[in-house]
Write an enzyme that holds these catalytic residues in place. Structure first.
Site, PDB file in Angstrom:
ATOM      1  N   PRO A  70       0.831  -1.195   0.000  1.00 20.70           N
ATOM      2  CA  PRO A  70       0.000   0.000   0.000  1.00 20.70           C
ATOM      3  C   PRO A  70       0.875   1.258   0.000  1.00 20.70           C
ATOM      4  O   PRO A  70       1.883   1.307   0.703  1.00 20.70           O
ATOM      5  CB  PRO A  70      -0.808  -0.105   1.301  1.00 20.70           C
ATOM      6  CG  PRO A  70      -0.402  -1.363   1.971  1.00 20.70           C
ATOM      7  CD  PRO A  70       0.624  -2.062   1.165  1.00 20.70           C
ATOM      8  N   GLY A  71       0.509   2.216  -0.822  1.00 25.83           N
ATOM      9  CA  GLY A  71       1.314   3.431  -0.929  1.00 25.83           C
ATOM     10  C   GLY A  71       2.261   3.377  -2.116  1.00 25.83           C
ATOM     11  O   GLY A  71       2.821   4.389  -2.524  1.00 25.83           O
ATOM     12  N   GLU A  89      14.571   1.574   5.555  1.00 21.36           N
ATOM     13  CA  GLU A  89      14.344   1.063   4.196  1.00 21.36           C
ATOM     14  C   GLU A  89      15.611   1.127   3.342  1.00 21.36           C
ATOM     15  O   GLU A  89      15.560   0.997   2.123  1.00 21.36           O
ATOM     16  CB  GLU A  89      13.214   1.852   3.537  1.00 21.36           C
ATOM     17  CG  GLU A  89      11.867   1.700   4.258  1.00 21.36           C
ATOM     18  CD  GLU A  89      11.072   0.459   3.838  1.00 21.36           C
ATOM     19  OE1 GLU A  89      11.061   0.124   2.647  1.00 21.36           O
ATOM     20  OE2 GLU A  89      10.453  -0.175   4.726  1.00 21.36           O
ATOM     21  N   ARG A  96       7.521   5.239   5.607  1.00 23.17           N
ATOM     22  CA  ARG A  96       8.251   4.023   6.000  1.00 23.17           C
ATOM     23  C   ARG A  96       9.451   4.283   6.903  1.00 23.17           C
ATOM     24  O   ARG A  96       9.638   3.643   7.922  1.00 23.17           O
ATOM     25  CB  ARG A  96       8.702   3.264   4.737  1.00 23.17           C
ATOM     26  CG  ARG A  96       7.547   2.822   3.841  1.00 23.17           C
ATOM     27  CD  ARG A  96       8.013   1.710   2.905  1.00 23.17           C
ATOM     28  NE  ARG A  96       7.073   1.442   1.815  1.00 23.17           N
ATOM     29  CZ  ARG A  96       7.255   0.492   0.902  1.00 23.17           C
ATOM     30  NH1 ARG A  96       8.340  -0.266   0.940  1.00 23.17           N
ATOM     31  NH2 ARG A  96       6.373   0.302  -0.067  1.00 23.17           N
ATOM     32  N   HIS A 122       9.374   5.881  -1.173  1.00 19.18           N
ATOM     33  CA  HIS A 122      10.796   6.056  -0.842  1.00 19.18           C
ATOM     34  C   HIS A 122      11.255   7.388  -1.434  1.00 19.18           C
ATOM     35  O   HIS A 122      10.720   7.840  -2.447  1.00 19.18           O
ATOM     36  CB  HIS A 122      11.658   4.936  -1.454  1.00 19.18           C
ATOM     37  CG  HIS A 122      11.457   3.592  -0.815  1.00 19.18           C
ATOM     38  ND1 HIS A 122      11.318   2.437  -1.554  1.00 19.18           N
ATOM     39  CD2 HIS A 122      11.396   3.220   0.484  1.00 19.18           C
ATOM     40  CE1 HIS A 122      11.173   1.402  -0.722  1.00 19.18           C
ATOM     41  NE2 HIS A 122      11.217   1.852   0.509  1.00 19.18           N
ATOM     42  N   ASN A 170       5.800  -3.327 -10.355  1.00 17.86           N
ATOM     43  CA  ASN A 170       5.756  -3.472  -8.897  1.00 17.86           C
ATOM     44  C   ASN A 170       6.357  -2.239  -8.216  1.00 17.86           C
ATOM     45  O   ASN A 170       6.693  -2.271  -7.026  1.00 17.86           O
ATOM     46  CB  ASN A 170       6.512  -4.729  -8.456  1.00 17.86           C
ATOM     47  CG  ASN A 170       5.568  -5.873  -8.088  1.00 17.86           C
ATOM     48  OD1 ASN A 170       4.413  -5.634  -7.761  1.00 17.86           O
ATOM     49  ND2 ASN A 170       6.072  -7.085  -8.139  1.00 17.86           N
ATOM     50  N   CYS A 186      15.863   1.514  -8.095  1.00 14.46           N
ATOM     51  CA  CYS A 186      15.494   0.553  -7.041  1.00 14.46           C
ATOM     52  C   CYS A 186      16.274  -0.737  -7.188  1.00 14.46           C
ATOM     53  O   CYS A 186      16.510  -1.442  -6.209  1.00 14.46           O
ATOM     54  CB  CYS A 186      14.015   0.187  -7.133  1.00 14.46           C
ATOM     55  SG  CYS A 186      12.899   1.568  -6.970  1.00 14.46           S
TER      56      CYS A 186
HETATM   57  O1  SUG Z   1       8.917  -2.005  -1.323  1.00 17.50           O
HETATM   58  N1  SUG Z   1       7.500  -3.265  -4.277  1.00 17.50           N
HETATM   59  C1  SUG Z   1       8.621  -2.655  -3.606  1.00 17.50           C
HETATM   60  C2  SUG Z   1       9.295  -1.659  -4.527  1.00 17.50           C
HETATM   61  C3  SUG Z   1      10.581  -1.155  -3.948  1.00 17.50           C
HETATM   62  C4  SUG Z   1      11.134  -0.029  -4.748  1.00 17.50           C
HETATM   63  N2  SUG Z   1      12.363   0.396  -4.224  1.00 17.50           N
HETATM   64  C5  SUG Z   1      12.806   1.665  -4.191  1.00 17.50           C
HETATM   65  N3  SUG Z   1      12.007   2.696  -4.410  1.00 17.50           N
HETATM   66  N4  SUG Z   1      14.028   1.866  -3.888  1.00 17.50           N
HETATM   67  C6  SUG Z   1       8.168  -1.976  -2.302  1.00 17.50           C
HETATM   68  O2  SUG Z   1       7.064  -1.405  -2.288  1.00 17.50           O
HETATM   69  C7  SUG Z   1       5.681  -4.865  -4.515  1.00 17.50           C
HETATM   70  C8  SUG Z   1       5.498  -6.351  -4.328  1.00 17.50           C
HETATM   71  C9  SUG Z   1       4.142  -6.826  -4.754  1.00 17.50           C
HETATM   72  O3  SUG Z   1       3.174  -6.070  -4.684  1.00 17.50           O
HETATM   73  O4  SUG Z   1       4.057  -8.005  -5.182  1.00 17.50           O
HETATM   74  C10 SUG Z   1       6.890  -4.343  -3.778  1.00 17.50           C
HETATM   75  O5  SUG Z   1       7.275  -4.868  -2.764  1.00 17.50           O
END
Ligand code: SUG
Length: 441
Positions: A21-22, A172, A209, A245, A357, A363
């Site tokens: 979420p988010g 994070e 986060r 993030h 995702n 990322c």
């Molecule tokens: O933590 N997505 C990750 C994406 C992380 C991106 N990282 C950075 N911005 N550095 C997260 O939200 C989605 C998984 C799912 O929905 O199946 C997920 O975890």
């Protein structure tokens, strides 16, 4: 010193679980069909491209998913097959939260400080505890083992334990940290979205986060000069627009920093601090919401780009293909190049499987600034060259499915295929036992 890009190999269970979420893309694509093989190949193609630019590139292995020890801790019992079948019953949520390939986003694997900035002269890495989301909170143990296998030389590297303290020290990783440097020295920007102790203006819709206390602890643990660390507050409106993030709305390295006006609450103070620490060599570029609406920044991820310093000292931006297709994002990136700063070109790369995702090029990589002697002291075969790239592509083609839905995770063959693949991978990368199913301590 060179910034080595450690990319996460996409895991065999890459799927769209709708777990974050988010994170707008995660919610939007939840339940759709993924293609783990294409995802892993996109990641490898990006690594190959970066290496082709003359930038040092390395890999980190995926995690074992579904994570059977966690499922057992949740009360599922019996053989592996029985555990998976029971966890997959009903809406399958328990299985989904133990099956994400989310370790691929290595910007969240750890926070890093180079040896030249740490008072004890060692490279410091702290694996992120990723407390905020269940499916990510099960990553740190394996991440710690992997980093300790690679950064094994304790005279040069300190791999700390993940931060304790549960949600109050929610961390994070490098996604909220930026190291900048000019001839005046280095500056560390540690951004945070909420305070564990003390009042703050938080987002209304989506979770913040990273805590300020976690960021402050990392700076202390990494033995950084407090005078060269700044702790800006992520803009709550930015978080509510989908910037879960900091790296969704800001990116920088060396003497270059670009950000959206909804990245930080008090950008005036941040820029004044950076100017004081880094002097006039620092080049900053700001996008207003008028020029680049927050929705475009979140959907097309122009800030979730890699800013790469090339051997000749110039810089390039490696942006997601999605940013080329979004008129406002593309115009912004073109303005950055035209501006006469260090960035000479923008390259676009297709990482759509990951983007769905919420994971763009930035990322997918952890930046580890290393001296030549430290690169030579890395353990395992993790630095990408042509032979390793070819071996990894062949490994992916041998083991990965080209189609996976969240409900397919209930097939115990998925877990078996994953273990076979990862066991082979640790041999290929020369890492020893790092997974629970290999009996790692
Ligand atoms: O933590 N997505 C990750 C994406 C992380 C991106 N990282 C950075 N911005 N550095 C997260 O939200 C989605 C998984 C799912 O929905 O199946 C997920 O975890």
């Amino acid at each position: 010193m060179r910034e080595v890009q450690f990319d996460g190999l996409v895991g065999p269970t890459h799927n769209y679980g709708g777990l974050s979420p988010g994170n707008v893309a995660s919610t939007l694509h939840g339940g759709q069909v993924s293609n783990p093989r294409a995802a892993a190949r996109e990641g490898l193609a990006k690594m190959r491209f970066v290496q082709g630019l003359g930038v040092a590139q390395a890999v980190l292995p995926p995690h074992d998913r579904p994570h059977l020890p966690t499922l057992r801790r949740l009360g599922f019992t019996g053989s592996d097959e029985q555990v998976i079948a029971a966890a997959g019953e009903g809406d399958g949520f328990a299985l989904r939260i133990c099956s994400s390939a989310s370790a691929m986003w290595t910007a969240n694997a750890a926070t890093v400080a180079p040896s030249r900035d740490a008072s004890d002269g060692r490279v410091h890495l702290t694996p992120a505890n990723l407390q905020q989301m269940f499916h990510r909170a099960i990553e740190p143990q394996t991440t710690t083992r992997v980093l300790r296998a690679i950064f094994a030389d304790e005279a040069r590297f300190a791999v700390h334990d993940p931060l304790p303290g549960g949600g109050q020290l929610a961390d994070e990783g490098a996604a909220n940290h930026t190291r900048l440097e000019t001839s005046a020295g280095a500056a560390h920007v540690f951004a945070w979205g909420r305070c564990a102790w003390g009042a703050f203006a938080g987002p209304a819709r989506y979770p913040a986060r990273q805590t300020r206390e976690a960021s402050q602890t990392l700076a202390r643990l990494h033995r950084l000069d407090p005078a060269r660390c700044v702790f800006p507050h992520q803009h709550p409106e930015g978080i509510d627009a989908g910037a879960f993030h900091t790296d969704v709305m800001a990116v920088g390295t060396g003497r270059f920093f670009m950000f959206h006006e909804l990245a930080f609450v008090d950008e005036g103070q941040l820029l004044a601090d950076l100017r004081r620490l880094l002097g006039d060599e620092l080049v900053t570029v700001r996008a207003s919401s008028h020029e680049l609406p927050a929705e475009d920044a979140v959907a097309a991820y122009p800030f979730n780009s890699q800013v790469l310093a090339l051997p000749d000292g110039s810089m390039v931006i490696l942006a997601p293909e999605d940013a080329r297709e979004d008129a406002a994002a593309r115009a912004f990136l073109e303005r950055v190049v035209a501006g006469g700063g260090p960035v000479r070109a923008v390259h676009y790369i297709d990482v759509r499987q990951s983007m769905h995702n919420g994971g763009g090029p930035a990322c997918l990589r952890l930046r580890v600034p290393l001296e030549a002697s430290e690169i030579a002291a890395l353990s395992g075969r993790v630095l990408l060259d042509r032979a390793l790239y070819d071996a990894l592509c062949a490994w992916v083609d041998r083991h990965y499915r080209d189609r996976l839905t969240p409900s397919d995770l209930a097939d115990p063959a998925v877990a078996r295929e994953g273990m076979t693949a990862l066991d082979e991978l640790t041999k290929l990368l020369g890492l020893g036992a790092v997974y629970d199913f290999q009996g790692a301590p």
